[in-house]
Write a protein that holds these residues in place. Structure first.
Motif, PDB file in Angstrom:
ATOM      1  N   SER A  41      19.910  -1.807 -14.468  1.00 56.89           N
ATOM      2  CA  SER A  41      19.599  -0.384 -14.452  1.00 56.89           C
ATOM      3  C   SER A  41      20.391   0.294 -13.343  1.00 56.89           C
ATOM      4  O   SER A  41      20.264  -0.040 -12.167  1.00 56.89           O
ATOM      5  CB  SER A  41      18.099  -0.163 -14.271  1.00 56.89           C
ATOM      6  N   GLY A  42      21.271   1.171 -13.722  1.00 61.18           N
ATOM      7  CA  GLY A  42      22.061   1.920 -12.769  1.00 61.18           C
ATOM      8  C   GLY A  42      23.380   1.301 -12.357  1.00 61.18           C
ATOM      9  O   GLY A  42      24.198   1.963 -11.741  1.00 61.18           O
ATOM     10  N   TRP A  43      23.624   0.039 -12.677  1.00 63.21           N
ATOM     11  CA  TRP A  43      24.859  -0.633 -12.264  1.00 63.21           C
ATOM     12  C   TRP A  43      25.479  -1.423 -13.409  1.00 63.21           C
ATOM     13  O   TRP A  43      24.777  -2.112 -14.146  1.00 63.21           O
ATOM     14  CB  TRP A  43      24.604  -1.603 -11.110  1.00 63.21           C
ATOM     15  N   SER A  44      26.791  -1.352 -13.495  1.00 65.13           N
ATOM     16  CA  SER A  44      27.569  -2.220 -14.384  1.00 65.13           C
ATOM     17  C   SER A  44      28.491  -3.043 -13.503  1.00 65.13           C
ATOM     18  O   SER A  44      29.110  -2.514 -12.576  1.00 65.13           O
ATOM     19  CB  SER A  44      28.425  -1.399 -15.344  1.00 65.13           C
ATOM     20  N   TRP A  45      28.574  -4.331 -13.790  1.00 69.31           N
ATOM     21  CA  TRP A  45      29.437  -5.244 -13.048  1.00 69.31           C
ATOM     22  C   TRP A  45      30.563  -5.672 -13.975  1.00 69.31           C
ATOM     23  O   TRP A  45      30.326  -6.038 -15.135  1.00 69.31           O
ATOM     24  CB  TRP A  45      28.651  -6.470 -12.597  1.00 69.31           C
ATOM     25  N   HIS A  46      31.799  -5.628 -13.463  1.00 68.22           N
ATOM     26  CA  HIS A  46      32.975  -5.971 -14.250  1.00 68.22           C
ATOM     27  C   HIS A  46      33.887  -6.868 -13.426  1.00 68.22           C
ATOM     28  O   HIS A  46      33.839  -6.854 -12.197  1.00 68.22           O
ATOM     29  CB  HIS A  46      33.749  -4.704 -14.632  1.00 68.22           C
ATOM     30  N   ALA A 123      31.392  -3.246  -9.082  1.00 70.90           N
ATOM     31  CA  ALA A 123      30.130  -2.682  -9.571  1.00 70.90           C
ATOM     32  C   ALA A 123      30.224  -1.169  -9.511  1.00 70.90           C
ATOM     33  O   ALA A 123      30.764  -0.603  -8.552  1.00 70.90           O
ATOM     34  CB  ALA A 123      28.961  -3.176  -8.720  1.00 70.90           C
ATOM     35  N   CYS A 124      29.691  -0.524 -10.539  1.00 70.83           N
ATOM     36  CA  CYS A 124      29.748   0.928 -10.617  1.00 70.83           C
ATOM     37  C   CYS A 124      28.646   1.416 -11.554  1.00 70.83           C
ATOM     38  O   CYS A 124      27.977   0.618 -12.208  1.00 70.83           O
ATOM     39  CB  CYS A 124      31.111   1.372 -11.143  1.00 70.83           C
ATOM     40  N   SER A 125      28.479   2.728 -11.634  1.00 72.12           N
ATOM     41  CA  SER A 125      27.514   3.258 -12.591  1.00 72.12           C
ATOM     42  C   SER A 125      28.044   3.008 -13.998  1.00 72.12           C
ATOM     43  O   SER A 125      29.257   2.896 -14.201  1.00 72.12           O
ATOM     44  CB  SER A 125      27.254   4.741 -12.344  1.00 72.12           C
TER      45      SER A 125
END
Length: 142
Positions: A41-46, A123-125
């Motif tokens: 929730s709130g973060w995407s990791w790439h 990591a980012c929104s």
């Protein structure tokens, strides 16, 4: 490798480097392969990779920080305020184990200055790679 503890769906373990190898798709906007690692929730990791001598397109995000961890390689992170010209650019060397964050409204451009791939976990929104990414006029890093 993805491991999910069936008795506790709150735990998910993945191998980011394996995902980069198996599932990365070239992001045509910035020109590098990127694979989604996790989404919370709130973060995407790439995870992403820049080939030697490769530079991504300069861009910024209107909202939310972006946090990077360098897994391998070395390069430069060029930054400048979105409301200023690239002449205001500041460059900082980064290498394996470096962690850094990019604030909103900060143009950033990664450059691989090494002889091996520059591999990054970031990591980012969730909308950073789509609706909240503004590409600026190309600026050749030097």
């Amino acid at each position: 490798m993805t491991i999910t503890d069936e008795s506790d769906n709150r735990l998910r373990i993945v191998n980011a480097l394996q995902l980069l190898h198996d599932q990365a798709v070239k992001d045509s906007t910035v020109g590098i392969p990127i694979a989604k690692v996790l989404e919370t929730s709130g973060w995407s990791w790439h995870v992403a990779e820049l080939a030697p001598a490769q530079t991504i397109a300069p861009h910024y995000h209107r909202h939310g920080d972006e946090i990077y961890f360098v897994l391998a390689g070395a390069g430069l992170i060029h930054t400048w305020p979105a409301d200023e010209s690239p002449a205001a650019r500041h460059s900082q060397r980064v290498e394996a184990a470096a962690t850094f964050s990019i604030a909103p409204q900060t143009v950033h451009q990664l450059e691989n200055t090494g002889t091996t791939p520059l591999v990054l976990l970031f990591a980012c929104s969730p909308d950073h790679l789509t609706a909240d990414r503004v590409v600026v006029a190309a600026h050749k890093a030097s």
